[in-house]
Design an enzyme around this catalytic site. Structure first.
Site, PDB file in Angstrom:
ATOM      1  N   ASP A 147       0.778  -1.094   0.047  1.00 45.25           N
ATOM      2  CA  ASP A 147       0.148   0.108   0.034  1.00 45.25           C
ATOM      3  C   ASP A 147       0.900   1.275  -0.031  1.00 45.25           C
ATOM      4  O   ASP A 147       2.031   1.167   0.486  1.00 45.25           O
ATOM      5  CB  ASP A 147      -0.965   0.139   1.329  1.00 45.25           C
ATOM      6  CG  ASP A 147      -2.091  -1.078   0.970  1.00 45.25           C
ATOM      7  OD1 ASP A 147      -2.298  -1.486  -0.082  1.00 45.25           O
ATOM      8  OD2 ASP A 147      -2.448  -1.625   2.297  1.00 45.25           O
ATOM      9  N   ASP A 163      -7.321  -1.470  -4.297  1.00 45.23           N
ATOM     10  CA  ASP A 163      -8.264  -0.929  -3.373  1.00 45.23           C
ATOM     11  C   ASP A 163      -9.154  -0.031  -4.098  1.00 45.23           C
ATOM     12  O   ASP A 163     -10.349  -0.042  -3.812  1.00 45.23           O
ATOM     13  CB  ASP A 163      -7.718  -0.578  -2.191  1.00 45.23           C
ATOM     14  CG  ASP A 163      -6.879  -1.502  -1.316  1.00 45.23           C
ATOM     15  OD1 ASP A 163      -7.185  -2.747  -1.562  1.00 45.23           O
ATOM     16  OD2 ASP A 163      -5.880  -0.991  -0.760  1.00 45.23           O
TER      17      ASP A 163
END
EC number: 3.4.23.36
Length: 201
Positions: A147, A163
């Protein structure tokens, strides 16, 4: 009578999904090269608002982690004494769930008409699949998900491109279900078997 999508149409959707997955993986690679290998792992784009911050996420999307919640409740000794085994268990759990969801989405996608009215619903499923596969690759290869997007202004959980696919798809699905599609639209995809049986008799 509604027909399932052709092999060519399914292949086209698959190619689009793979392109989206490739974009996700490319951005994660760039995050590793430019953030992980930097001294701080952070690049501030807009001070106090948005930045790129490297994170190796061992949970699900946005830090949701069902197995950790279960472990915190029951305190299984084996997992407590073997953190690596617990990490692998989480990755296997997430991977199995993801694969099952992707298979169900592909089956569902084949039943969605290709007409203009259902175009957005087709897009929703492709985004869901691309997002799921993007993070699945990370879990299989790394045992974690990379991330790097971080809204520091609201302290939003760090996320990635996959995401975004899933979030946009979920938002679109909710809006379409509430304001655009009617019950008869979904009955086209999931015919009422009792109703069909009446016609057969």
């Amino acid at each position: 009578m509604k027909k399932n999508k052709t092999k060519k149409q399914m292949c086209t959707a698959g190619i689009i999904a793979l392109i989206l997955v490739a974009i996700d993986q490319l951005t994660k690679y760039l995050a590793v090269i430019n953030l992980k290998q930097s001294s701080t792992g952070v690049f501030v784009l807009i001070p106090g608002v948005f930045e790129f911050r490297y994170l190796e996420n061992q949970s699900a999307a946005f830090g949701v982690d069902l197995l950790s919640i279960i472990q915190n409740i029951f305190h299984f000794t084996y997992w407590s004494e073997n953190p690596l085994a617990f990490l692998r268990a989480k990755m296997i759990f997430f991977s199995v769930i993801t694969i099952a969801v992707v298979i169900l989405l592909c089956v569902w996608y084949r039943k969605i008409p290709v007409s203009k009215r259902f175009r957005l619903l087709n897009v929703v499923v492709i985004l869901f699949v691309a997002g799921a596969l993007g993070n699945l690759i990370d879990r299989i290869v790394n045992n974690y998900v990379v991330d790097f997007f971080y809204f520091s202004l609201i302290n939003f959980p760090i996320f990635n491109v996959a995401d975004i696919y899933v979030t946009v798809a979920a938002f679109m699905f909710i809006i379409l279900g509430l304001f655009y599609y009617k019950e008869e639209d979904f009955s086209v995809i999931f015919p009422d078997r009792k109703h069909d049986g009446k016609h057969e008799n």
